[in-house]
Design a protein around this motif. Sequence first.
Motif, short mmCIF file in Angstrom:
data_model
loop_
_atom_site.label_atom_id
_atom_site.label_comp_id
_atom_site.label_asym_id
_atom_site.label_seq_id
_atom_site.Cartn_x
_atom_site.Cartn_y
_atom_site.Cartn_z
N THR A 87 0.85 -1.19 0.00
CA THR A 87 0.00 0.00 0.00
C THR A 87 0.89 1.24 0.00
O THR A 87 1.69 1.43 0.92
N THR A 128 1.35 5.14 0.51
CA THR A 128 0.69 6.17 1.30
C THR A 128 1.39 7.49 1.07
O THR A 128 2.62 7.55 1.06
N ASN A 186 -5.46 9.15 0.29
CA ASN A 186 -4.00 9.26 0.43
C ASN A 186 -3.28 7.91 0.48
O ASN A 186 -2.08 7.88 0.70
N SER A 187 -4.00 6.83 0.32
CA SER A 187 -3.33 5.53 0.26
C SER A 187 -3.99 4.68 -0.82
O SER A 187 -5.17 4.84 -1.12
#
Length: 159
Positions: A74, A76, A89-90
């Motif tokens: 992931t 971020t 934002n991720s």
Amino acid sequence: SVAQAVQVSVPLPTGTGYVSVTQTGATCTTPAAGAAGTVTCTWAGATTVGQARTLTVVASVPASSANGTVLAATATTTSSTPDPATPNNSLPLSTTVATASTLAPTLTATPSPVVAGTNVTWTASATKAGPSDAQGVQLSLPLPATTRYVSATASTGGT
């Protein structure tokens, strides 16, 4: 508005090891070569609307990884500028491991030629050419109908 001190972090998927990161204009922290961990790059100053901050992370996947293993990461992003829309934002991403192991068989007979009424020894082997570890390798040697089984010996780990 502009975003100040944009930071992108990518934790390496479980079981992988850090190889390299490529980016332009950022300061990055990384795990040691071959180690697990997180790659984080920060671009000082302003990032304008529509400007992309890009990093490319390379991680090693062990040759012993099982076919079908899912590698998940992931990315971020953060900034020192307040962000009213933090849910975007991720971004998670996953990929699946596919194994590829080429085996090359060989077969020899000793003695060759064999004298009628004596034993012949066939030696069969399989050599792995990679890149993945070969799992569950089987090697069989059907005997010609005109011969009689005497004995067999398998290499270490074989039966």
